[in-house]
Design a protein around this motif. Structure first.
Motif, PDB file in Angstrom:
ATOM      1  N   ARG A  41      13.328   1.875   7.467  1.00  0.00           N
ATOM      2  CA  ARG A  41      12.580   3.109   7.177  1.00  0.00           C
ATOM      3  C   ARG A  41      11.849   2.978   5.846  1.00  0.00           C
ATOM      4  NH1 ARG A  41      15.593   6.404   3.421  1.00  0.00           N
ATOM      5  NH2 ARG A  41      17.503   5.276   2.953  1.00  0.00           N
ATOM      6  N   PRO A  42      10.619   3.483   5.777  1.00  0.00           N
ATOM      7  CA  PRO A  42       9.898   3.438   4.505  1.00  0.00           C
ATOM      8  C   PRO A  42      10.464   4.461   3.532  1.00  0.00           C
ATOM      9  CG  PRO A  42       8.586   4.580   6.152  1.00  0.00           C
ATOM     10  CD  PRO A  42       9.840   4.125   6.840  1.00  0.00           C
ATOM     11  N   VAL A  43      10.436   4.125   2.268  1.00  0.00           N
ATOM     12  CA  VAL A  43      10.967   5.015   1.242  1.00  0.00           C
ATOM     13  C   VAL A  43       9.916   5.190   0.148  1.00  0.00           C
ATOM     14  CG1 VAL A  43      12.867   5.433  -0.337  1.00  0.00           C
ATOM     15  CG2 VAL A  43      13.225   3.974   1.645  1.00  0.00           C
ATOM     16  N   LEU A  44       9.518   6.425  -0.070  1.00  0.00           N
ATOM     17  CA  LEU A  44       8.581   6.700  -1.162  1.00  0.00           C
ATOM     18  C   LEU A  44       9.375   6.776  -2.451  1.00  0.00           C
ATOM     19  CD1 LEU A  44       5.660   7.463  -1.982  1.00  0.00           C
ATOM     20  CD2 LEU A  44       6.345   9.843  -1.746  1.00  0.00           C
TER      21      LEU A  44
ATOM     22  N   PRO B  45       7.230   6.159   9.434  1.00  0.00           N
ATOM     23  CA  PRO B  45       8.562   6.744   9.302  1.00  0.00           C
ATOM     24  C   PRO B  45       9.131   7.209  10.641  1.00  0.00           C
ATOM     25  CG  PRO B  45       6.917   8.181   8.303  1.00  0.00           C
ATOM     26  CD  PRO B  45       6.216   6.922   8.695  1.00  0.00           C
TER      27      PRO B  45
ATOM     28  N   VAL C 197       2.944   4.825  -4.086  1.00  0.00           N
ATOM     29  CA  VAL C 197       2.449   5.232  -2.768  1.00  0.00           C
ATOM     30  C   VAL C 197       2.050   4.011  -1.951  1.00  0.00           C
ATOM     31  CG1 VAL C 197       0.656   6.522  -1.565  1.00  0.00           C
ATOM     32  CG2 VAL C 197       1.624   7.424  -3.694  1.00  0.00           C
ATOM     33  N   GLU C 198       2.474   3.992  -0.706  1.00  0.00           N
ATOM     34  CA  GLU C 198       1.984   2.978   0.240  1.00  0.00           C
ATOM     35  C   GLU C 198       1.374   3.708   1.427  1.00  0.00           C
ATOM     36  OE1 GLU C 198       5.213  -0.510  -0.855  1.00  0.00           O
ATOM     37  OE2 GLU C 198       5.497   0.615   0.992  1.00  0.00           O
ATOM     38  N   GLU C 199       0.246   3.213   1.871  1.00  0.00           N
ATOM     39  CA  GLU C 199      -0.481   3.918   2.930  1.00  0.00           C
ATOM     40  C   GLU C 199       0.186   3.723   4.280  1.00  0.00           C
ATOM     41  OE1 GLU C 199      -3.193   5.956   2.757  1.00  0.00           O
ATOM     42  OE2 GLU C 199      -2.974   5.849   0.571  1.00  0.00           O
ATOM     43  N   ASP C 200       0.190   4.776   5.065  1.00  0.00           N
ATOM     44  CA  ASP C 200       0.642   4.653   6.446  1.00  0.00           C
ATOM     45  C   ASP C 200      -0.552   4.351   7.340  1.00  0.00           C
ATOM     46  OD1 ASP C 200       3.384   4.830   6.500  1.00  0.00           O
ATOM     47  OD2 ASP C 200       3.358   7.009   6.292  1.00  0.00           O
TER      48      ASP C 200
ATOM     49  N   ARG D 121       5.921  -2.855   6.476  1.00  0.00           N
ATOM     50  CA  ARG D 121       6.166  -1.421   6.461  1.00  0.00           C
ATOM     51  C   ARG D 121       5.958  -0.910   7.874  1.00  0.00           C
ATOM     52  NH1 ARG D 121       5.942   3.077   2.908  1.00  0.00           N
ATOM     53  NH2 ARG D 121       5.055   4.908   3.911  1.00  0.00           N
TER      54      ARG D 121
ATOM     55  N   PHE E  62      -3.542   3.684 -11.057  1.00  0.00           N
ATOM     56  CA  PHE E  62      -3.068   3.848  -9.675  1.00  0.00           C
ATOM     57  C   PHE E  62      -2.635   2.516  -9.061  1.00  0.00           C
ATOM     58  CE2 PHE E  62      -5.655   7.988  -8.776  1.00  0.00           C
ATOM     59  CZ  PHE E  62      -4.896   8.635  -9.732  1.00  0.00           C
TER      60      PHE E  62
ATOM     61  N   PHE F   2       4.297   8.206  -8.197  1.00  0.00           N
ATOM     62  CA  PHE F   2       4.950   7.602  -7.031  1.00  0.00           C
ATOM     63  C   PHE F   2       4.356   6.228  -6.773  1.00  0.00           C
ATOM     64  CE2 PHE F   2       5.412  12.155  -6.124  1.00  0.00           C
ATOM     65  CZ  PHE F   2       6.749  12.244  -5.778  1.00  0.00           C
TER      66      PHE F   2
ATOM     67  N   GLY G 261      14.761   5.502  -3.699  1.00  0.00           N
ATOM     68  CA  GLY G 261      13.847   6.610  -3.462  1.00  0.00           C
ATOM     69  C   GLY G 261      14.495   7.925  -3.083  1.00  0.00           C
TER      70      GLY G 261
ATOM     71  N   PRO H 135       0.145  12.138  -8.390  1.00  0.00           N
ATOM     72  CA  PRO H 135       1.174  11.540  -7.523  1.00  0.00           C
ATOM     73  C   PRO H 135       0.942  10.039  -7.320  1.00  0.00           C
ATOM     74  CG  PRO H 135      -0.286  12.986  -6.257  1.00  0.00           C
ATOM     75  CD  PRO H 135      -0.582  13.219  -7.710  1.00  0.00           C
ATOM     76  N   HIS H 136      -0.305   9.601  -7.476  1.00  0.00           N
ATOM     77  CA  HIS H 136      -0.580   8.172  -7.277  1.00  0.00           C
ATOM     78  C   HIS H 136      -0.110   7.330  -8.462  1.00  0.00           C
ATOM     79  CE1 HIS H 136      -2.807   8.774  -3.577  1.00  0.00           C
ATOM     80  NE2 HIS H 136      -3.327   9.854  -4.151  1.00  0.00           N
TER      81      HIS H 136
END
Lengths: 444, 624
Positions: B130-133, B624, B274-277, B621, B227, B272, B172, B268-269
């Motif tokens: 599972r991806p974790v932010l 989710p 951030v990784e794109e979905d 990745r 970023f 966090f 995360g 947030p960038h």
């Protein structure tokens, strides 16, 4: 707002609220002028204003034999542990017989601490998918969000300790307030930062910060739409926090949130080396928060679950809180454990006295508050959440009669008390809370 | 029935050590068909030893383990993993039950259950988990601000501590952003933006110094760094609007740029990772910019530097040779000290010593030693990282890194001053030193304020070094007195022996106590002692399987023999730290591959890191 931040040496602060008599001035509260936060709310409107809510949590239970009074009613004899409440007994209810049934299972401390104010079941996890229940203090905070600059203020003295213990994230043991079943409300343990939390927003309410928040709020919204699952929830939480901050700044701009606070009242950075000073400062800040109406809801943790804090500073005690709480029925240990319990009650007494000494309208802050004092277990040697040590103090804006010792039917759900308090706080239409079976019939 | 490997923080039971560790294990993960066959064979044992109490009707502790069908077991991996841990550790069936499985039967049960839980459907698609932010942890925030702007920001004093999950504060799941933290970030961003005027890196990024540059380029560069990827046009436009607004108000030009910087630090960038979905159902390989970020926060707890940025911009970072070269470069960089300060300090627990409570009257030396203890542990680990040494040296080394204070604490002779690598003389010096077991920071972190804590030390050996998580004690378990000086003059060892007579305690303590008691020659702050409470310390202990440990050096020798388990522990902790989630049973094959890839060099730290970096979950990745 340009404010010269000057700090006072910690020691001089220690005595600020000391002096229990009602006539004693409270120097550092006098220097604040809670002008418009309270203005215009007098008279008839005032009487309907809900009471302030304050919760004080004490870890590791109490020595039962020195806690529970024998007699009931108004003329009971105070037990050794409750003795410091002598001058306040007309404003304190000792509530005997309540339990938090859902925290019977799990382990000894964490579950019973983190679910104390919700009565919820706690999910056993090392960190992923934390789950407890929204606590009753946060329910109040959410109901009245926007009416005060801060919905609630969570304070404590110990950081979340860096271990997973017995399969539970220790976050559980360091948290008594939950904003939602999955989101803990974090407590502040540094006096200076707690002060900033109350008043620093005034300095941050600049056009620059507002324009920055505009940008990052939009970015969070866009990001939220691109993510899924738990990632999305995390960004949503960020977004809501930005919104809360914006609302607060907006209140500051329109003057709805404005308290003149002398920068000199800001405590020094860091955590006082002396625990007693630390506790006094944090409780003083609560009084300040309630008095300036910066928030109506406060919680305070004297320590985290399983706190092993060294209490050798209390006369007759040699050792740590949690180890001594496992007294193994050894009289020498019990005596020390009891002295620690009594010390905590003395801090409560001092706090209640400070509230009582703070005039408000034609009354005082204690009359206009509900103060709950509780531990998640009864006896530190047994870890049982039955017949919990619970005190309810304050006048609740005329909703609570003069105090006494009430023996409730054994195993009365603790949530019955919360339901009662929630209704007093203005959530009259609430039918139940947690595992409540009905409201308590407290003397008016 | 084949015996397979223990992984995923489960480890091999000590009770079975002679059966499992002694045998040549067959590596790898079984196919599902094999696992089903093994389960069918072992299922009657579960029926006989578990389902009697944990049957469908009135199950004890509400735990139902009455599954005959392999699919039922695989459908509830959480429940059965717990069961696995209990059986494997020897805590279940409880010692109070007369009928116990034989050692061989227990081995079969453990192997069959683990096999069934870890087997992967043949031909099933690989799953990165599972991806974790992940939000920047407090430490990562501080380091990132340092590397972005050259500003030293005391995050520990300004931001609240992060909660831990699975032993690390960078996981995360517990990195929340409550309103209180957001206000703190706003405050920090304002402070940092002002401080950036005074540093070289800050002045360059703000355009106060360096070549003249159009505003949009300046903003673009700031966002690119902040970023950790090229910014979008919208992101640039919103910052340009901030600058224009400041100009319209007649403010100085740099004022708007500073506002833009504040907005970067609050975004947030930035906060966090951030990784794109993507709108695809299969897992995908993450982009080079995301890879650079995973890499730099794993090894440096900070943002990628210019070299990583350049490679990612060219899209070549993912090439195996390039990646390998970068890992080697990064591990040799001073910033890799973060692995000692963030990873090792939490994995081995010695970071606690910074704010642990120790009774100063009982241990007056501690006040002077506190800082040095942590420094020794960090320096020792950092040396392992920089010099790519075998992780075995953490168990047993013939050198220690000490200063004069610590050398005196350890009873070692040292000339000169400062920090030195001191070779231990086997003739003269105490061979219990050298390695984490003899480290004062570790020995203090596993003690109580007034005494040693053998149970905690034993649990620490199991958890940190052997990847075996002991089941939690029951809620009403007793405690030992907090001070080892008691009127009844019983030693801690005698008290623990008494405790073990209680059958409900015996099954776990038989594993924990001998490991901790073997270290009793080290007092509560790690000083050597031959006597305690007026009599000789008895540190010779016997493990549950009958292995005799002759005190601290014996324990060390035994642990060196357990090297495979230790290596697995290192890998599984590294995995959690790097990925932000603990390994699942389904990751067993991945962990095995990491180990295999590092075997040739004798399990050097850098090789293990490389194995993690090269692994499928680190580079992929899924949605989710």
């Amino acid at each position: 707002m340009a404010r010269a931040v000057r700090t006072l040496p910690a020691l001089s602060r220690r005595t600020l609220l000391r002096g229990a008599g009602a006539s004693v001035a409270l120097p550092w509260l006098e220097i604040m002028e809670p002008r418009s936060r309270l203005a215009g709310a007098l008279d008839g409107a005032r009487r309907r204003e809900p009471p302030r809510l304050s919760v004080l949590f004490v870890p590791n239970g109490v020595l039962p034999s020195a806690w529970t009074p024998e007699a009931t009613g108004r003329d009971y004899e105070l037990t050794p542990t409750l003795e410091p409440l002598e001058t306040l007994r007309d404003r304190v209810f000792v509530l005997t017989g309540m339990r938090n049934a859902n925290s019977r299972e799990g382990e000894g401390h964490y579950v019973k601490t983190t679910a104390l104010l919700s009565g919820a079941k706690v999910k056993r996890t090392g960190g992923r998918d934390l789950q407890c229940g929204t606590t009753f203090d946060q329910l109040v905070a959410q109901r009245f969000a926007g009416e005060t600059p801060l919905p609630s203020l969570e304070l404590g003295t110990e950081p979340v300790s860096p271990i997973v213990d017995m399969g539970y994230s220790t976050l559980y043991g360091g948290t008594i307030s939950w904003r939602s079943p999955t989101r803990p409300a974090f407590k502040e343990i540094r006096p200076a930062l707690a002060f900033d939390r109350l008043f620093r927003a005034q300095a941050l309410a600049t056009p620059r910060v507002r324009s920055v928040l505009d940008v990052v709020r939009a970015e969070a919204k866009a990001l939220e739409g691109r993510l899924g699952g738990e990632d999305r929830d995390r960004v949503a939480e960020y977004f809501e926090s930005v919104r809360a901050f914006e609302r607060r700044i907006e209140g500051l701009r329109t003057g709805a949130d404005h308290a003149e606070v002398d920068a000199a009242a800001r405590p020094v950075d860091g955590i006082p080396a002396d625990f007693a000073t630390h506790v006094e400062l944090m409780l003083d800040l609560q009084v300040l928060a309630l008095r300036t109406n910066t928030t109506r809801v406060c919680t305070f943790m004297f320590g985290n679950a399983v706190s092993g804090r060294d209490f050798s500073f209390v006369e007759g005690v040699q050792g740590g809180h949690h180890p001594l709480s496992h007294h193994e029925n050894d009289p020498a240990k019990q005596a020390q454990y009891q002295r620690i319990n009594r010390w905590h009650v003395a801090q409560l007494a001092r706090y209640l006295q400070a509230l009582r000494s703070t005039p408000e309208a034609d009354s005082n802050l204690l009359e206009r508050s509900l103060v709950l004092y509780a531990s998640g277990i009864r006896d530190g040697n047994r870890h049982d959440p039955n017949n919990l040590p619970v005190l309810l103090a304050g006048g609740g804006c005329g909703q609570l009669g003069s105090g006494g010792h009430l023996r409730l039917p054994m195993h009365t759900p603790l949530c019955n008390l919360y339901l009662t308090m929630l209704r007093m706080m203005g959530l009259e239409d609430l039918e139940s809370f947690g595992d409540s079976t009905g409201a308590l019939d407290l003397p008016r | 029935m084949s015996v397979r490997w223990a992984w995923i923080g489960l480890g091999v039971s000590l009770a079975l050590a002679d059966h499992v560790v002694g045998q040549a294990a067959e590596p790898g993960v079984p196919t599902l068909a094999e696992a089903r066959a093994d389960w069918a064979e072992a299922e009657p044992l579960f029926a006989a030893h578990c389902a009697r109490c944990h049957g469908a009707r009135r199950p004890k502790a509400n735990v139902v383990l009455a599954a005959r069908d392999a699919d039922q077991v695989r459908a509830d991996p959480e429940l059965w993993s717990r069961a696995l841990r209990q059986v494997e550790f020897g805590a279940m069936p409880p010692a109070s039950r007369k009928v116990q499985p034989s050692a061989e039967e227990r081995t079969s049960m453990v192997a069959a259950l683990r096999g069934l839980l870890t087997a992967v459907e043949s031909g099933a698609p690989a799953d990165p988990g599972r991806p974790v932010l992940r939000r920047l942890s407090r430490s990562a925030y501080q380091r990132t601000v340092r590397d972005l702007l050259g500003v030293s920001f005391d995050a520990a004093a300004r931001l609240p501590a992060d909660a831990q999950a699975y032993g690390f504060d960078s996981v995360g799941d517990t990195l929340f952003v409550p309103p209180m933290l957001l206000e703190r970030y706003a405050d920090a961003a304002a402070t940092i933006a002002v401080a950036a005027r005074e540093t070289a890196a800050g002045r360059a990024l703000l355009g106060i110094e360096g070549p003249e540059m159009p505003t949009d380029q300046l903003v673009r560069r700031m966002l690119r760094r902040g970023f950790r990827r090229p910014p979008t046009d919208d992101e640039v436009a919103s910052r340009l609007a901030l600058v224009a607004a400041a100009e319209a108000q007649g403010l100085a030009p740099h004022d708007g740029i500073e506002t833009a910087l504040q907005s970067v630090l609050m975004s947030p960038h930035f906060l966090f990772r951030v990784e794109e979905d993507r709108e695809v159902d299969r897992p995908w390989r993450i982009g080079d910019h995301e890879l650079a970020v995973r890499l730099s926060y794993f090894l440096w707890s900070s943002m990628p530097d210019a070299e990583l940025d350049g490679l990612a911009d060219r899209g070549v970072l993912c090439e195996p040779d390039v990646l390998r070269g970068q890992v080697a470069r990064m591990l040799a960089d001073p910033r890799a000290r973060a692995l000692a300060e963030d990873f090792a300090a939490q994995w081995l627990g010695f970071g606690r010593v910074r704010d642990i409570a120790v009774d100063f009257r009982r241990f007056p030396a501690f006040r002077r030693l506190r800082g040095a203890m942590v420094e020794e542990a960090e320096r020792t680990f950092h040396r392992l990282v920089v010099e790519n040494r075998p992780v075995r040296e953490l168990l047993d080394a013939d050198e220690v890194i000490v200063d004069r204070r610590l050398a005196a604490h350890y009873g070692l002779e040292m000339s000169g001053s400062g920090w030195q690598v001191l070779a231990l003389d086997p003739e003269r010096d105490n061979r219990a030193r050298g390695g984490v077991l003899g480290m004062a920071a570790v020995l203090t972190a596993t003690s109580d304020p007034l005494r040693t804590n053998p149970v905690r030390r034993g649990a620490w050996v199991l958890r940190a070094l052997l990847a075996t998580d002991p089941p939690p004690p029951p809620a009403n378990a007793g405690t030992l007195p907090e001070d080892d000086r008691q009127p009844d003059k019983l030693s801690l060892r005698q008290r623990l022996e008494r405790h073990r007579q209680d059958v409900s305690c015996a099954s776990c303590h038989a594993h924990l106590d001998p490991l901790g008691l073997a270290l009793e020659n080290f007092d509560g702050i790690g000083a050597w002692r031959d006597d305690a409470q007026g009599r000789p310390v008895e540190s010779a202990t016997v493990l549950a399987d009958g292995t005799w440990l002759g005190g601290p050096t014996g324990l060390k020798r035994w642990l060196v023999e357990q090297e495979p388990r230790f290596v697995r522990s290192v890998i599984s902790h590294l995995f959690t730290y790097a990925l932000g989630r603990p390994p699942r049973l389904a990751d067993e094959a991945v962990l095995h591959e990491v180990e295999r890839s590092a075997a040739e060099g004798g399990y050097r730290f850098g090789d293990l890191v490389l194995g993690i970096v090269a692994s499928y979950p680190f580079q992929h990745r899924r949605r989710p």
